[in-house]
Design a protein around this motif. Structure first.
Motif, mmCIF file in Angstrom:
data_model
loop_
_atom_site.group_PDB
_atom_site.id
_atom_site.type_symbol
_atom_site.label_atom_id
_atom_site.label_comp_id
_atom_site.label_asym_id
_atom_site.label_seq_id
_atom_site.Cartn_x
_atom_site.Cartn_y
_atom_site.Cartn_z
ATOM 1 N N ASP A 1 8.854 2.982 4.102
ATOM 2 C CA ASP A 1 9.188 3.842 2.970
ATOM 3 C C ASP A 1 8.015 4.000 2.016
ATOM 4 O O ASP A 1 8.044 4.871 1.134
ATOM 5 N N HIS A 2 6.962 3.191 2.156
ATOM 6 C CA HIS A 2 5.764 3.324 1.320
ATOM 7 C C HIS A 2 4.759 4.298 1.919
ATOM 8 O O HIS A 2 3.675 4.492 1.369
ATOM 9 N N ILE A 3 5.116 4.910 3.051
ATOM 10 C CA ILE A 3 4.229 5.864 3.729
ATOM 11 C C ILE A 3 4.946 7.211 3.859
ATOM 12 O O ILE A 3 6.116 7.261 4.265
ATOM 13 N N ASP A 4 4.262 8.282 3.520
ATOM 14 C CA ASP A 4 4.818 9.632 3.719
ATOM 15 C C ASP A 4 4.640 9.990 5.195
ATOM 16 O O ASP A 4 3.638 10.591 5.591
ATOM 17 N N VAL A 5 5.604 9.589 5.995
ATOM 18 C CA VAL A 5 5.507 9.749 7.446
ATOM 19 C C VAL A 5 5.462 11.230 7.831
ATOM 20 O O VAL A 5 4.699 11.635 8.715
ATOM 21 N N ALA A 6 6.270 12.042 7.176
ATOM 22 C CA ALA A 6 6.322 13.464 7.523
ATOM 23 C C ALA A 6 4.963 14.133 7.321
ATOM 24 O O ALA A 6 4.492 14.888 8.185
ATOM 25 N N THR A 7 4.326 13.871 6.175
ATOM 26 C CA THR A 7 3.011 14.461 5.917
ATOM 27 C C THR A 7 1.970 13.938 6.894
ATOM 28 O O THR A 7 1.111 14.686 7.382
ATOM 29 N N ASP B 1 0.844 -1.201 0.000
ATOM 30 C CA ASP B 1 0.000 0.000 0.000
ATOM 31 C C ASP B 1 0.877 1.249 0.000
ATOM 32 O O ASP B 1 1.619 1.485 0.955
ATOM 33 N N HIS B 2 0.773 2.040 -1.053
ATOM 34 C CA HIS B 2 1.603 3.244 -1.165
ATOM 35 C C HIS B 2 0.765 4.458 -0.764
ATOM 36 O O HIS B 2 -0.193 4.832 -1.445
ATOM 37 N N ILE B 3 1.174 5.065 0.351
ATOM 38 C CA ILE B 3 0.405 6.165 0.941
ATOM 39 C C ILE B 3 1.259 7.427 0.875
ATOM 40 O O ILE B 3 2.163 7.639 1.681
ATOM 41 N N ASP B 4 0.981 8.262 -0.117
ATOM 42 C CA ASP B 4 1.795 9.460 -0.312
ATOM 43 C C ASP B 4 1.086 10.692 0.242
ATOM 44 O O ASP B 4 -0.033 10.629 0.753
ATOM 45 N N GLY B 5 1.765 11.826 0.118
ATOM 46 C CA GLY B 5 1.233 13.063 0.672
ATOM 47 C C GLY B 5 -0.076 13.493 0.048
ATOM 48 O O GLY B 5 -0.984 13.958 0.741
ATOM 49 N N ALA B 6 -0.196 13.327 -1.273
ATOM 50 C CA ALA B 6 -1.428 13.727 -1.952
ATOM 51 C C ALA B 6 -2.605 12.898 -1.469
ATOM 52 O O ALA B 6 -3.718 13.412 -1.298
#
Length: 328
Positions: A83-89, A58-63
């Motif tokens: 690494d598949h998760i935008d942790v910072a966002t 599962d790729h979870i990006d900022g958008a």
């Protein structure tokens, strides 16, 4: 409301005992088909859940996170790598992220040694002969590989898994070398009889086997790029049980086809399950379908950590395996 159970969405099928325990504790929605969710389905799941339990697929990006609303409060990842998760966002939006570190150390280290042996001893080639019925009997010169005792092993990333690989390799008589962001404590170096290389280039050029055991981060993307791969000895092999993005897969494929590198053992790939088709054609390459964590014990322990992280969060406390950007 007080006493109301957390809504938890699980994106893939987990071991039965883990799913059963999750259902006992929370209001759980399972993915019965075990088919990876589309981007839209994943975003919709995050809108209706208090907690999401995703996996590496599962790729979870900022958008995506920008459109999930305010309900989601925890992403309890089923796996150590994030690494598949935008942790910072996620953190900026008030969403905690947890993972499952430590439980797969031995399983992944075992698989690393299995790949080293499979490549250097040409095990898949022998297996193919037996399965096709092409074997005509023993020959003094058939399928000769090389012994690993005495060979130099260069470990890229000397965390928990890298150190577990070192312990196993040392038992096989290999010489242990490593490159890491920070040098290990002297006592650990002495225990492992490990030599630290400040320069990755210098280490790579002198090793017989390279083992990739570092996480995928912006600083490690294509760390083993074309230039660095060319530093390897033609007799050397490389194995990767960490993340595919650390190696430039196209460059590796070209060098393997040209005989510039003797072999490779890969359990992970740069583009997920989309493996470079040219890699499949090479007899000096061992390809596995991301099996490093595939033990019943390891997958169950991953589930236990997910449950503990969710339960601790539900009780109003910091999840024990909370991921923060400074860790990445």
């Amino acid at each position: 409301m007080p006493g109301e159970r957390l809504s938890v969405v699980v994106t893939r099928r987990l071991p039965e005992a883990v799913e059963t325990r999750l259902k006992e504790l929370f209001d759980v929605e399972l993915n019965e088909s075990d088919t990876p969710m589309s981007r839209d389905a994943l975003q919709a799941a995050m809108r209706r859940a208090d907690v999401l339990v995703p996996t590496v697929s599962d790729h979870i990006d900022g958008a995506m996170l920008a459109g999930v609303g305010d309900r989601l409060k925890l992403i309890a990842n089923y796996g150590a790598g994030v690494d598949h998760i935008d942790v910072a966002t996620a953190r900026q939006r008030g969403i905690h992220v947890s993972n499952t570190p430590g439980v797969l150390t031995d399983d992944t280290a075992d698989m690393t040694l299995a790949l080293i042996l499979a490549v250097t001893r040409r095990i898949p080639e022998g297996l193919a002969l037996m399965q096709t019925g092409a074997w005509t009997g023993w020959s003094p010169t058939a399928l000769m590989g090389g012994r690993i005792a005495g060979r130099r092993l260069g470990i890229l990333g000397m965390g928990r898994i890298g150190q577990a690989v070192a312990r196993r390799a040392k038992a096989f008589g290999m010489q242990i070398h490593y490159h890491n962001r920070r040098r290990l404590h002297k006592g650990i170096e002495e225990e492992l009889e490990a030599t630290w290389w400040e320069s990755l280039d210098q280490m790579v050029s002198r090793m017989d086997v390279i083992s990739v055991n570092c996480p995928h981060t912006p600083s490690t993307f294509h760390l083993m790029n074309a230039r660095r791969l060319k530093l390897m000895k033609p007799s050397a092999v490389i194995v990767n049980t960490s993340r595919g993005e650390v190696i430039d897969e196209n460059a590796l494929t070209r060098m393997l086809r040209a005989g510039d590198i003797a072999g490779a053992g890969l359990d992970v790939f740069e583009h997920g399950h989309e493996v470079n088709p040219r890699l499949r054609e090479l007899p000096n390459v061992v390809l596995l379908p991301h099996m490093g964590s595939a033990t019943e014990e390891g997958r169950a322990e991953m589930g236990e950590k997910v449950i503990i992280n969710i339960k601790t969060f539900d009780d109003g406390h910091r999840p024990p395996d909370l991921v923060v950007p400074s860790m990445l």
